[in-house]
Write a protein that holds these residues in place. Structure first.
Motif, PDB file in Angstrom:
ATOM      1  N   TYR A  43      38.649  25.042  62.860  1.00 50.29           N
ATOM      2  CA  TYR A  43      38.077  26.319  63.237  1.00 50.29           C
ATOM      3  C   TYR A  43      36.663  26.083  63.742  1.00 50.29           C
TER       4      TYR A  43
ATOM      5  N   GLY B  57      32.931  32.583  51.367  1.00 50.64           N
ATOM      6  CA  GLY B  57      34.050  32.285  52.256  1.00 50.64           C
ATOM      7  C   GLY B  57      33.670  32.236  53.725  1.00 50.64           C
ATOM      8  N   SER B  58      32.722  33.091  54.115  1.00 53.53           N
ATOM      9  CA  SER B  58      32.364  33.131  55.533  1.00 53.53           C
ATOM     10  C   SER B  58      31.657  31.861  55.990  1.00 53.53           C
TER      11      SER B  58
ATOM     12  N   GLY C 172      32.840  29.027  55.421  1.00 58.04           N
ATOM     13  CA  GLY C 172      33.907  28.030  55.510  1.00 58.04           C
ATOM     14  C   GLY C 172      33.904  27.263  56.814  1.00 58.04           C
TER      15      GLY C 172
ATOM     16  N   ASP D 102      30.168  35.405  45.402  1.00 56.63           N
ATOM     17  CA  ASP D 102      29.982  36.684  44.737  1.00 56.63           C
ATOM     18  C   ASP D 102      29.470  36.492  43.312  1.00 56.63           C
TER      19      ASP D 102
ATOM     20  N   GLY E  54      35.156  32.961  48.261  1.00 56.53           N
ATOM     21  CA  GLY E  54      34.579  34.118  47.592  1.00 56.53           C
ATOM     22  C   GLY E  54      33.735  34.990  48.496  1.00 56.53           C
ATOM     23  N   GLY E  55      33.272  36.078  47.947  1.00 53.42           N
ATOM     24  CA  GLY E  55      32.482  37.044  48.705  1.00 53.42           C
ATOM     25  C   GLY E  55      31.017  36.662  48.775  1.00 53.42           C
ATOM     26  N   THR E  56      30.201  37.568  49.273  1.00 54.32           N
ATOM     27  CA  THR E  56      28.782  37.276  49.408  1.00 54.32           C
ATOM     28  C   THR E  56      27.968  38.278  48.606  1.00 54.32           C
TER      29      THR E  56
ATOM     30  N   PRO F 242      39.255  31.870  68.522  1.00 58.85           N
ATOM     31  CA  PRO F 242      39.261  30.809  67.511  1.00 58.85           C
ATOM     32  C   PRO F 242      40.482  29.904  67.622  1.00 58.85           C
TER      33      PRO F 242
ATOM     34  N   LYS G 103      38.316  45.300  49.608  1.00 61.66           N
ATOM     35  CA  LYS G 103      38.609  43.872  49.596  1.00 61.66           C
ATOM     36  C   LYS G 103      39.945  43.677  48.899  1.00 61.66           C
TER      37      LYS G 103
ATOM     38  N   LYS H  29      38.856  40.417  44.414  1.00 63.86           N
ATOM     39  CA  LYS H  29      37.445  40.574  44.128  1.00 63.86           C
ATOM     40  C   LYS H  29      36.538  39.619  44.898  1.00 63.86           C
ATOM     41  N   ASN H  30      36.955  38.355  44.976  1.00 62.91           N
ATOM     42  CA  ASN H  30      36.022  37.417  45.598  1.00 62.91           C
ATOM     43  C   ASN H  30      36.359  37.101  47.053  1.00 62.91           C
ATOM     44  N   ALA H  31      37.062  37.999  47.699  1.00 56.28           N
ATOM     45  CA  ALA H  31      37.351  37.799  49.119  1.00 56.28           C
ATOM     46  C   ALA H  31      36.098  38.108  49.925  1.00 56.28           C
ATOM     47  N   ASP H  32      35.916  37.374  51.027  1.00 60.63           N
ATOM     48  CA  ASP H  32      34.749  37.618  51.865  1.00 60.63           C
ATOM     49  C   ASP H  32      35.156  38.364  53.144  1.00 60.63           C
TER      50      ASP H  32
ATOM     51  N   ILE I 208      37.171  36.848  61.802  1.00 64.63           N
ATOM     52  CA  ILE I 208      38.043  35.723  62.101  1.00 64.63           C
ATOM     53  C   ILE I 208      37.476  34.457  61.484  1.00 64.63           C
ATOM     54  N   SER I 209      36.798  34.587  60.339  1.00 68.89           N
ATOM     55  CA  SER I 209      36.324  33.392  59.656  1.00 68.89           C
ATOM     56  C   SER I 209      37.530  32.593  59.223  1.00 68.89           C
ATOM     57  N   GLY I 210      37.344  31.301  59.027  1.00 63.24           N
ATOM     58  CA  GLY I 210      38.436  30.425  58.649  1.00 63.24           C
ATOM     59  C   GLY I 210      39.158  30.922  57.416  1.00 63.24           C
ATOM     60  N   GLU I 211      38.362  31.454  56.479  1.00 64.85           N
ATOM     61  CA  GLU I 211      38.932  31.945  55.241  1.00 64.85           C
ATOM     62  C   GLU I 211      39.860  33.139  55.498  1.00 64.85           C
TER      63      GLU I 211
ATOM     64  N   MET J 242      41.367  34.056  58.204  1.00 68.74           N
ATOM     65  CA  MET J 242      42.543  33.751  59.003  1.00 68.74           C
ATOM     66  C   MET J 242      43.620  33.005  58.214  1.00 68.74           C
TER      67      MET J 242
END
Lengths: 738, 190
Positions: free
Chosen positions: A45, A351-352, A354, A385, A416-418, A705, B53, B56-59, B81-84, B86
């Motif tokens: 990616y 996660g972002s 990544g 998160d 995870g989240g931010t 992408p 979401k 819980k810990n999804a970005d 469209i971050s790698g995570e 997708m």
């Protein structure tokens, strides 16, 4: 408390588990590689970013818009005159463009200039009309412009889009009409390590690999056509630069360098120049001929006597005196003293991040850790998160500890989240050292944040003696958040978008912040002299940085003291305020400094705070009083052309052009046929000049992408490896039996 | 002695292979199982009118749903469209840019999981799209295209109209890094 601790433990376990998995898989990969097959195991990616932000526009550009169509305006010539006086400069940029479209168009001229420049004059000639800009409140200016535009009148509007970026809209440019744009601004010159530098941006960011001179820009859907009036900066403007062959753009530069002190040397970094020495402190610099703008023009000069680098200039406006004081503190790289530091790194592992962003970020972090001294203390705070820290308290950066930390960093994965707030809060409170130790917070993230203002007020509240440096990573970091955060954190911001840049940019940043620093700077004015002083508070000074202070007050006299601290030592400088020499433009620089300061204060407030209104009204008043373009003020043009005298024939071609008083005739007067390049001319049957039109359609560009998991081949591959291993084991087992 | 080395090597290969299988098979499993959770989150966000979401810990969060009745396909759309993101679903490329509901919806997804159905779509097929306003819009496939660069330029003539654009990698089956893209344009049915 226990709950958060538990979370932390859980997080670290998760990380460890994944590492084990990854490592084993990695080992297999290595073996497989030895077997000389190469199939990528991971989905790749790597988004490319063909469109660029307005931040990246580094030289003036003009676009034509008519209806839905957008066409490039061709830049015919650029003339730059700069008068350097002491530590400020006045720049006059004159450019001629031609509307190559077949219809009436609106031009949008984008010009980036230095952050500390004060734009105060705009002069335009469109065809036979002469227009000069006057400063107005932003909304009022916009209304005046839109009305004039709708009525088919010639009009122009300069707006500030960002602190260092301005746009100029020019309405109703006829087909084939020539536009002359002249912009004037006042800038502060800053010396670095005893060398003064003047940079004239002539070319766009080189990373786009544009070998030509002028580019076409296109505006995103949220571009300048936006009808609503927004008094906040528009952060979503995207400008795309396309390569365009065979455009020509000759630039002429003339510099009047009057430093007021004797010079040791004057040099042009990249171009051949003629230097005409009038006296030791006064030179005229010109180019032998027009240059093509494929690289910036840079002029550097050094003073003969180091002491003269302390300067004081003043300008009286109304009953107020404006002073600009520049000092060069005795800090050089040769200085033996090197401060101890306590550094906390904050690494985003959400996660972002990544893929590429985290990979880059990890390399950056590793480089930073390697550079630490054994006497420095450090800690690493990770967050998604949740958050987690490398050590409970910052630890000494011994060789062993550094290695351990580097291994720790290499194992990081993103998921995870931010949630930035708790991590930042934790980090800000994690400093343990005494006051004299330099406390630095280094924040690596792609800046995908929400609730920016909450974070800003946290930084403001908890920063204390620490300094925040932000490093933006990846293809599209939230540079608004990160640069503002660093500003509030009294540090600096860098953005690294390209792997090749990472090493250089990190070395620059760390080289700077490792060196000695003067902190706790303060200006003590003589008794009885009440003044407004900016920047407020005074910033820290790193090696080679000069200190520049803008002061406004009545009857400046007596001795002012600048005090600060280098480690535990005290540093004092004394300045006699009566000794300043008069200099035009200092008042504008003071106003610009005040506006920057107000903007800084404003962002630390929560969005609903009532103080915002007060700050805005003060900012507006300052900008109007000093005639500067700002977030709240724009420059709008008023038609200045003398009306046609009675009895003169209506045939406009015979009308003598009258250039307004005080306008530079060499720039505004031209012979239409002479300035149009041959290749744009086509002689029609009537022998009239026809301009070849080059219209392009407005379009949006998206990068797509990589979209393949390739899980099937991965499975196949892993199966193969299992099979191979099994065969090896079986054959070996058999041999044993025999 | 070298026997020991070979034995160790064999063990590593087997172990690594098994782990590799587990890891790789996680991808399609994620893609399938994930859809369920995404669906739940999406329905919830339609109900509450707020971004949800999926865990819980999804970005990332859900912003819409796409359906192709003929192929019995239903996909939840994510905001990025971050790698995570997708790895779990399909994402909207231009989520930040377009503030208004006009302008195209451009989606991307992995060619060997969520967007596999793209290769089955023909000109004239109907695609149903529900975005966060909850209204269903029908689009009709108007054009398919293979591009040679990983970029998509959308002229304003298309941009102005309501259109839905699906993108994935091309060629269909390849283990190399794909440089080409497969793009499906569809126009809103009136």
């Amino acid at each position: 408390m226990t709950q958060s601790l538990l979370k932390t433990v859980w997080l670290s376990q998760m990380i460890n588990k994944w590492h084990l998995c990854d490592r084993l898989a990695g080992l297999t990969l290595v073996i497989i590689f030895i077997l000389s097959i190469s199939v990528p195991l991971r989905a790749e990616y790597s988004p490319k970013q063909p469109s660029i932000n307005l931040d990246d526009v580094e030289s003036g550009q003009l676009l034509m818009r008519s209806g839905n169509k957008l066409s490039s305006a061709i830049l015919l010539s650029t003339d730059i005159k700069i008068a350097v006086a002491g530590s400020s400069s006045r720049t006059i940029v004159s450019q001629r463009f031609i509307n190559t479209s077949e219809t009436w168009a609106e031009g949008v001229y984008v010009f980036p200039i230095g952050e500390n420049a004060a734009v105060d004059t705009l002069k335009l000639r469109i065809g036979e009309k002469f227009i000069e800009g006057i400063i107005k409140e932003k909304f009022e200016a916009k209304v005046i412009y839109e009305e004039a535009k709708a009525e088919g009148k010639k009009a122009s509007l300069i707006e500030q889009q960002k602190p260092n970026l301005f746009t100029n809209n020019i309405a109703n440019i006829g087909p084939g009409e020539v536009v002359v744009v002249q912009i004037e601004f006042q800038s502060k010159l800053i010396s670095k390590d005893g060398t003064w530098e003047l940079r004239v941006p002539l070319v766009s960011a080189p990373r786009f690999d544009i070998s030509v001179i002028e580019e076409k820009i296109e505006f995103g859907s949220s571009g300048f056509s936006n009808k609503s009036i927004n008094t906040d900066y528009n952060e979503n403007i995207d400008v795309k630069i396309l390569g365009e062959k065979e455009l020509f753009n000759p630039v002429e530069i003339f510099i009047d360098l009057n430093t007021g002190f004797d010079l040791n040397s004057v040099k042009s970094a990249f171009h051949k120049v003629n230097i005409d020495k009038l006296s030791n402190g006064h030179h005229k610099i010109s180019l032998p001929g027009p240059i093509s703008s494929d690289r910036d023009f840079v002029l550097r000069w050094t003073a003969k006597d180091k002491d003269t680098q302390t300067s004081l200039f003043k300008e009286t406006q109304g009953n107020q005196e404006h002073l600009l004081l520049t000092l060069n503190p005795p800090l050089t790289n040769k200085n033996k003293y090197s401060p101890n530091r306590e550094i906390i790194f904050i690494q985003d592992i959400s996660g972002s991040m990544g893929g590429e962003p985290l990979r880059q970020s990890k390399i950056g972090l590793e480089m930073a850790i390697k550079r630490l001294k054994p006497s420095d203390k450090f800690n690493i705070v990770l967050f998604n998160d949740r958050y987690l820290s490398y050590a409970e308290n910052p630890v000494l950066a011994t060789a062993k500890e550094r290695d351990k930390a580097i291994r720790y960093v290499r194992r990081l994965n993103s998921y995870g989240g931010t949630e930035m707030y708790p991590a930042l809060k934790y980090a800000l409170k994690n400093f343990r050292s005494e006051k004299s130790v330099l406390k630095q917070l280094i924040f690596l993230t792609d800046g995908a944040v929400t609730q920016e203002s909450k974070l800003f007020s946290l930084i403001n509240r908890e920063l204390k003696t620490a300094r925040l440096f932000t490093i933006g990573i990846g293809s599209a970091p939230n540079s608004f958040f990160m640069s503002r955060a660093a500003e509030l954190g009294r540090g600096s911001h860098i953005y690294i978008g390209d792997m090749d840049e990472i090493s250089n940019r990190m070395t620059d940043l760390f080289g700077k912040i490792e060196n000695p620093v003067i902190t706790d700077l303060e200006l003590i004015l003589p008794k009885g002299f009440v003044a407004e002083v900016y920047p407020n508070p005074l910033p820290d000074l790193y090696a080679g940085d000069p200190l520049s202070i803008a002061i406004r007050g009545k009857n400046a006299s007596g001795i002012a003291k600048v005090i600060g601290k280098i480690g535990n030592q005290k540093w004092v400088a004394r300045v006699t305020l009566d000794q300043g020499s008069d200099q035009i433009g200092i008042a504008k620089l003071w106003a610009r400094e005040k506006i920057s300061n107000l903007e800084r204060n404003r962002i630390s407030l929560s969005p609903n705070a009532s103080q915002k209104v007060d700050i805005d009204s003060e900012l507006l008043q300052t900008a109007l009083n000093y005639g500067l373009v700002s977030r709240l003020t724009s420059m709008v043009a008023v038609d200045k052309t003398p009306s046609r005298p009675q009895g003169v024939n209506l045939d406009t071609s015979k009308l003598k052009i009258a250039i307004p008083n005080g306008w530079d005739a060499t720039q505004f007067e031209y012979n239409y046929k002479e300035i149009i390049p041959q290749r744009l001319q086509k002689m029609s049957s009537n022998n009239e000049l026809l301009i070849t039109a080059s219209l392009i359609q407005k379009s949006e560009m998206y990068s797509l992408p990589q979209t393949a998991l390739n899980w099937k081949s991965s499975i196949l591959f892993a199966l193969l490896s299992t099979l191979l291993g099994a065969i090896v084991l079986i054959t070996m087992g058999r041999k044993n039996n025999v | 002695m070298y026997k020991m080395i070979f034995m160790a090597l064999g063990c590593c290969l087997v172990l690594g292979g098994v782990l590799g299988i587990a890891k790789a098979s996680l991808m399609p499993i994620k893609a399938i199982v994930g859809q369920h959770y995404l669906e739940v989150a999406w329905q919830e966000s339609l109900r509450t009118n707020e971004t949800e979401k999926p865990w819980k810990n999804a970005d990332f969060y859900t912003i819409g749903e796409l359906k192709v009745k003929r192929l019995k396909i239903s996909r939840v759309i994510l905001n990025t469209i971050s790698g995570e993101a997708m790895a779990w679903g399909i994402g909207r490329i231009n989520n930040i840019k377009s503030k208004s509901s006009s302008g195209p919806v451009i989606l991307a997804g992995h060619r060997d999981s969520h967007m596999k159905f793209m290769y089955e779509l023909n000109v004239g097929d109907k695609i149903e799209l529900i975005m966060s306003d909850g209204l269903m819009q029908t689009y009709i496939v108007s054009k398919t295209e293979i591009t040679n660069k990983p970029e998509l330029e959308i002229p304003e003539s298309i941009y102005k109209k309501n259109s839905l654009i699906l993108t994935t990698c091309w060629p269909r089956k390849s283990s190399k890094q794909a440089l080409q893209r497969y793009i499906i344009f569809s126009q809103q049915a009136v």
